[in-house]
Scaffold this motif. Structure first.
Motif, PDB file in Angstrom:
ATOM      1  N   GLU A 182      -7.660 -23.354  80.307  1.00  0.00           N
ATOM      2  CA  GLU A 182      -6.371 -23.313  79.624  1.00  0.00           C
ATOM      3  C   GLU A 182      -5.942 -24.707  79.217  1.00  0.00           C
ATOM      4  OE1 GLU A 182      -2.955 -22.288  82.073  1.00  0.00           O
ATOM      5  OE2 GLU A 182      -4.124 -22.670  83.886  1.00  0.00           O
ATOM      6  N   ASN A 183      -5.081 -24.750  78.198  1.00  0.00           N
ATOM      7  CA  ASN A 183      -4.561 -26.008  77.685  1.00  0.00           C
ATOM      8  C   ASN A 183      -3.049 -25.897  77.528  1.00  0.00           C
ATOM      9  OD1 ASN A 183      -3.718 -27.521  74.932  1.00  0.00           O
ATOM     10  ND2 ASN A 183      -5.217 -28.742  76.042  1.00  0.00           N
ATOM     11  N   THR A 184      -2.344 -26.986  77.848  1.00  0.00           N
ATOM     12  CA  THR A 184      -0.884 -26.943  77.801  1.00  0.00           C
ATOM     13  C   THR A 184      -0.351 -26.747  76.397  1.00  0.00           C
ATOM     14  OG1 THR A 184      -0.886 -29.368  77.701  1.00  0.00           O
ATOM     15  CG2 THR A 184      -0.549 -28.360  79.865  1.00  0.00           C
ATOM     16  N   SER A 185      -1.163 -27.046  75.383  1.00  0.00           N
ATOM     17  CA  SER A 185      -0.718 -26.910  74.004  1.00  0.00           C
ATOM     18  C   SER A 185      -1.141 -25.585  73.379  1.00  0.00           C
ATOM     19  CB  SER A 185      -1.269 -28.074  73.161  1.00  0.00           C
ATOM     20  OG  SER A 185      -0.884 -27.949  71.811  1.00  0.00           O
ATOM     21  N   SER A 186      -2.424 -25.236  73.505  1.00  0.00           N
ATOM     22  CA  SER A 186      -2.941 -24.046  72.825  1.00  0.00           C
ATOM     23  C   SER A 186      -3.058 -22.823  73.727  1.00  0.00           C
ATOM     24  CB  SER A 186      -4.310 -24.359  72.205  1.00  0.00           C
ATOM     25  OG  SER A 186      -5.205 -24.814  73.196  1.00  0.00           O
ATOM     26  N   GLY A 187      -2.789 -22.994  75.029  1.00  0.00           N
ATOM     27  CA  GLY A 187      -2.797 -21.842  75.926  1.00  0.00           C
ATOM     28  C   GLY A 187      -4.161 -21.539  76.511  1.00  0.00           C
ATOM     29  N   SER A 188      -4.359 -20.284  76.875  1.00  0.00           N
ATOM     30  CA  SER A 188      -5.578 -19.863  77.571  1.00  0.00           C
ATOM     31  C   SER A 188      -6.779 -19.811  76.636  1.00  0.00           C
ATOM     32  CB  SER A 188      -5.366 -18.479  78.195  1.00  0.00           C
ATOM     33  OG  SER A 188      -4.315 -18.508  79.133  1.00  0.00           O
TER      34      SER A 188
ATOM     35  N   GLN B 171      -6.275 -26.154  66.611  1.00  0.00           N
ATOM     36  CA  GLN B 171      -5.151 -25.325  67.027  1.00  0.00           C
ATOM     37  C   GLN B 171      -4.070 -26.161  67.707  1.00  0.00           C
ATOM     38  OE1 GLN B 171      -6.365 -22.041  69.482  1.00  0.00           O
ATOM     39  NE2 GLN B 171      -4.298 -21.306  69.859  1.00  0.00           N
ATOM     40  N   GLN B 172      -4.478 -27.192  68.424  1.00  0.00           N
ATOM     41  CA  GLN B 172      -3.541 -28.023  69.175  1.00  0.00           C
ATOM     42  C   GLN B 172      -2.865 -29.094  68.329  1.00  0.00           C
ATOM     43  OE1 GLN B 172      -5.929 -29.571  72.380  1.00  0.00           O
ATOM     44  NE2 GLN B 172      -6.573 -27.526  73.028  1.00  0.00           N
ATOM     45  N   CYS B 173      -3.315 -29.279  67.094  1.00  0.00           N
ATOM     46  CA  CYS B 173      -2.815 -30.390  66.261  1.00  0.00           C
ATOM     47  C   CYS B 173      -2.300 -29.924  64.902  1.00  0.00           C
ATOM     48  CB  CYS B 173      -3.931 -31.416  66.058  1.00  0.00           C
ATOM     49  SG  CYS B 173      -4.625 -32.074  67.585  1.00  0.00           S
ATOM     50  N   THR B 174      -1.787 -28.705  64.836  1.00  0.00           N
ATOM     51  CA  THR B 174      -1.368 -28.146  63.540  1.00  0.00           C
ATOM     52  C   THR B 174      -0.261 -28.957  62.877  1.00  0.00           C
ATOM     53  OG1 THR B 174       0.095 -26.630  64.752  1.00  0.00           O
ATOM     54  CG2 THR B 174      -2.068 -25.791  64.105  1.00  0.00           C
ATOM     55  N   ASN B 175       0.666 -29.521  63.661  1.00  0.00           N
ATOM     56  CA  ASN B 175       1.768 -30.293  63.074  1.00  0.00           C
ATOM     57  C   ASN B 175       1.245 -31.532  62.352  1.00  0.00           C
ATOM     58  OD1 ASN B 175       3.513 -28.446  64.201  1.00  0.00           O
ATOM     59  ND2 ASN B 175       4.082 -29.741  65.929  1.00  0.00           N
ATOM     60  N   PHE B 176       0.298 -32.206  62.949  1.00  0.00           N
ATOM     61  CA  PHE B 176      -0.303 -33.386  62.326  1.00  0.00           C
ATOM     62  C   PHE B 176      -1.096 -32.999  61.083  1.00  0.00           C
ATOM     63  CE2 PHE B 176      -4.055 -36.136  61.877  1.00  0.00           C
ATOM     64  CZ  PHE B 176      -3.446 -37.377  61.712  1.00  0.00           C
ATOM     65  N   LEU B 177      -1.854 -31.912  61.183  1.00  0.00           N
ATOM     66  CA  LEU B 177      -2.709 -31.499  60.069  1.00  0.00           C
ATOM     67  C   LEU B 177      -1.908 -31.051  58.847  1.00  0.00           C
ATOM     68  CD1 LEU B 177      -5.432 -29.576  62.091  1.00  0.00           C
ATOM     69  CD2 LEU B 177      -5.677 -31.801  60.987  1.00  0.00           C
ATOM     70  N   GLU B 178      -0.674 -30.598  59.066  1.00  0.00           N
ATOM     71  CA  GLU B 178       0.178 -30.203  57.937  1.00  0.00           C
ATOM     72  C   GLU B 178       0.458 -31.375  56.998  1.00  0.00           C
ATOM     73  OE1 GLU B 178       3.666 -28.532  59.644  1.00  0.00           O
ATOM     74  OE2 GLU B 178       2.715 -26.599  60.134  1.00  0.00           O
ATOM     75  N   ASN B 179       0.327 -32.587  57.504  1.00  0.00           N
ATOM     76  CA  ASN B 179       0.544 -33.775  56.663  1.00  0.00           C
ATOM     77  C   ASN B 179      -0.623 -34.037  55.716  1.00  0.00           C
ATOM     78  OD1 ASN B 179       3.034 -34.443  57.970  1.00  0.00           O
ATOM     79  ND2 ASN B 179       1.871 -35.305  59.677  1.00  0.00           N
ATOM     80  N   TYR B 180      -1.735 -33.308  55.933  1.00  0.00           N
ATOM     81  CA  TYR B 180      -2.935 -33.504  55.112  1.00  0.00           C
ATOM     82  C   TYR B 180      -3.467 -32.155  54.638  1.00  0.00           C
ATOM     83  CZ  TYR B 180      -2.563 -38.040  57.390  1.00  0.00           C
ATOM     84  OH  TYR B 180      -2.096 -39.244  57.848  1.00  0.00           O
ATOM     85  N   PRO B 181      -2.693 -31.455  53.814  1.00  0.00           N
ATOM     86  CA  PRO B 181      -3.091 -30.102  53.382  1.00  0.00           C
ATOM     87  C   PRO B 181      -4.373 -30.074  52.554  1.00  0.00           C
ATOM     88  CG  PRO B 181      -1.220 -30.905  52.092  1.00  0.00           C
ATOM     89  CD  PRO B 181      -1.415 -31.885  53.209  1.00  0.00           C
ATOM     90  N   HIS B 182      -4.772 -31.219  52.018  1.00  0.00           N
ATOM     91  CA  HIS B 182      -5.989 -31.261  51.194  1.00  0.00           C
ATOM     92  C   HIS B 182      -7.262 -31.367  52.036  1.00  0.00           C
ATOM     93  CE1 HIS B 182      -4.983 -35.446  52.041  1.00  0.00           C
ATOM     94  NE2 HIS B 182      -6.238 -35.779  51.753  1.00  0.00           N
ATOM     95  N   TRP B 183      -7.119 -31.601  53.335  1.00  0.00           N
ATOM     96  CA  TRP B 183      -8.307 -31.719  54.181  1.00  0.00           C
ATOM     97  C   TRP B 183      -8.996 -30.371  54.337  1.00  0.00           C
ATOM     98  CZ3 TRP B 183      -6.708 -35.162  58.976  1.00  0.00           C
ATOM     99  CH2 TRP B 183      -6.571 -36.492  58.545  1.00  0.00           C
ATOM    100  N   LYS B 184     -10.293 -30.370  54.174  1.00  0.00           N
ATOM    101  CA  LYS B 184     -11.100 -29.182  54.442  1.00  0.00           C
ATOM    102  C   LYS B 184     -11.434 -29.161  55.936  1.00  0.00           C
ATOM    103  CE  LYS B 184     -15.543 -26.982  53.387  1.00  0.00           C
ATOM    104  NZ  LYS B 184     -16.843 -27.127  52.682  1.00  0.00           N
ATOM    105  N   ILE B 185     -11.137 -28.046  56.590  1.00  0.00           N
ATOM    106  CA  ILE B 185     -11.377 -27.902  58.026  1.00  0.00           C
ATOM    107  C   ILE B 185     -12.733 -27.225  58.250  1.00  0.00           C
ATOM    108  CG2 ILE B 185     -10.537 -26.896  60.177  1.00  0.00           C
ATOM    109  CD1 ILE B 185      -8.756 -29.120  58.954  1.00  0.00           C
ATOM    110  N   VAL B 186     -13.585 -27.852  59.056  1.00  0.00           N
ATOM    111  CA  VAL B 186     -14.911 -27.303  59.355  1.00  0.00           C
ATOM    112  C   VAL B 186     -15.047 -27.154  60.871  1.00  0.00           C
ATOM    113  CG1 VAL B 186     -17.402 -27.589  59.142  1.00  0.00           C
ATOM    114  CG2 VAL B 186     -15.889 -28.415  57.318  1.00  0.00           C
ATOM    115  N   TYR B 187     -15.294 -25.905  61.320  1.00  0.00           N
ATOM    116  CA  TYR B 187     -15.398 -25.635  62.755  1.00  0.00           C
ATOM    117  C   TYR B 187     -16.806 -25.936  63.266  1.00  0.00           C
ATOM    118  CZ  TYR B 187     -10.975 -23.153  62.143  1.00  0.00           C
ATOM    119  OH  TYR B 187      -9.676 -22.839  61.864  1.00  0.00           O
TER     120      TYR B 187
END
Length: 380
Positions: free
Chosen positions: A158-164, A213-229
């Motif tokens: 579990e993580n305090t930010s993203s949960g179980s 998942q834990q950094c969505t607020n920061f990532l909102e500042n860079y909407p043009h970034w392509k996310i690769v899992y």
């Protein structure tokens, strides 16, 4: 060429740092003497009131030297934590009548992942030598331990930010492995890129799904970034290092970034500033926990479908004065609308009240299984 005027001062600081290390080692040696005395006198490892008075006294003494209160508090929390965990380890080794100096431990991802950092921290507390075994999935870790390919497996739960972390909970349903320990690791997510890269050049970011998942607020500042899992943060860092392009970056930890030759562009930007991941340690054999050590017991429980079934079960815990620190529900695969409940309890499995509570739970539920009893890592 004139001499650097800072060199004499730096030499003095270096000498003081060496002396501080010697004093810390002496203090640690005294902790060993303390726990041996506690074992003989059957005294609990923790004396929370003494710890509170100690820190309060040191804060008052520190004022004479103009030392910041928060600095002293943080410093001695670390020192006390080290002392408590050392004493727990020594006591547990004697209680279980074995001392294992070498172990093989499985973790998620190549070297450099958060799981790798957690594994190294746990190993440093318990073993003189460890053989590291990186796995590509949580399932692989379970299988490595079950087949005897490794001695232990360490997994984030579990993580305090993203949960179980649901996949790990689901795998616990199907295994006969035992939880024999836990570890809490502070997480500092970093944007890691190749040298000479700047933040405005990035258009693609690699990482495990959890950091995203834990950094969505920061990532909102860079909407043009392509996310690769990726399978892990370490595989993401390895990918960025191999690509060696100025437009790619990874989210991972600083230590891993150094391992792959990456620089830190941003750090500490998780949604929740106190970002901590709790890990569990799995083994084929359960352990006994001394009654001198603060313990946790984790159980798996299935209730009936009747109204109030879960409430009735929780009332059993309350009636036996057992504190529940975690309740997690997960669906039972193949049984629509049915759920298993994972419960973390404060207390030792060997105590009479825990045994009585579990016996009573077994009589009113469909299924109760103890996943493990282990020393608590919650020092503060």
């Amino acid at each position: 060429m004139t001499d650097n005027p800072l060199l004499p001062l730096r030499d003095k600081i270096t000498a003081l740092d060496k002396h501080l290390l010697e004093l810390l080692a002496q203090r640690r040696a005294l902790s060993t003497d303390v726990v041996n005395t506690k074992i003989e006198a059957n005294i609990p490892v923790r004396d929370i009131e003494r710890e509170r008075i100690l820190v309060k006294t040191l804060i008052e003494q520190g004022k004479k030297y103009h030392l910041d209160e928060m600095f002293i508090q943080r410093l001695y929390q670390i020192i006390i934590e080290d002392s408590v965990l050392l004493q727990q380890r020594i006591l547990q080794e004697k209680h279980n009548q074995h001392t294992i100096k070498t172990a093989k431990i499985a973790f998620l991802g190549p070297k450099g992942s958060y799981s790798h950092s957690a594994m190294r921290r746990y190993a440093g507390r318990h073993f003189d030598h460890v053989e590291e075994s990186g796995c590509s999935s949580f399932k692989d870790i379970f299988e490595h331990v079950e087949k005897g390919l490794v001695d232990y497996g360490i997994l984030p739960i579990e993580n305090t930010s993203s949960g179980s972390i649901n996949e790990v909970y689901d795998l616990l349903q199907k295994t006969d492995l035992h939880i024999i320990g836990e570890l809490s690791l502070p997480i500092d997510h970093c944007i890691l890129a190749n040298k000479h890269t700047t933040l405005d050049q990035i258009d693609t970011v690699y990482s495990h799904p959890q950091p995203f998942q834990q950094c969505t607020n920061f990532l909102e500042n860079y909407p043009h970034w392509k996310i690769v899992y990726c399978d892990s943060t370490s595989s993401a860092m390895e990918m960025v290092s191999k690509l060696d392009k100025p437009n790619v970056a990874a989210i991972g930890n600083k230590d891993g970034g150094e391992l792959y030759g990456l620089q830190v562009l941003e750090h500490n930007f998780a949604n929740q500033k106190e970002n901590i991941t709790r890990f569990i340690i799995l083994a084929r054999k359960a352990i006994d926990v001394s009654d001198q050590v603060a313990a946790k017991t984790t159980i798996l429980m299935k209730t009936g479908q009747q109204a109030g079934a879960l409430v009735d079960a929780l009332l059993v815990l309350r009636n036996h004065n057992i504190v529940m620190t975690k309740l997690e529900s997960r669906p039972i695969h193949g049984n629509p609308w049915e759920e298993m409940f994972y419960i973390d309890l404060q207390g030792n499995l060997a105590t009479l009240k825990m045994q009585q509570a579990l016996k009573e739970l077994s009589s009113i539920t469909l299924f109760v299984k103890v996943l493990g009893c282990y020393p608590s890592d919650s020092i503060f």
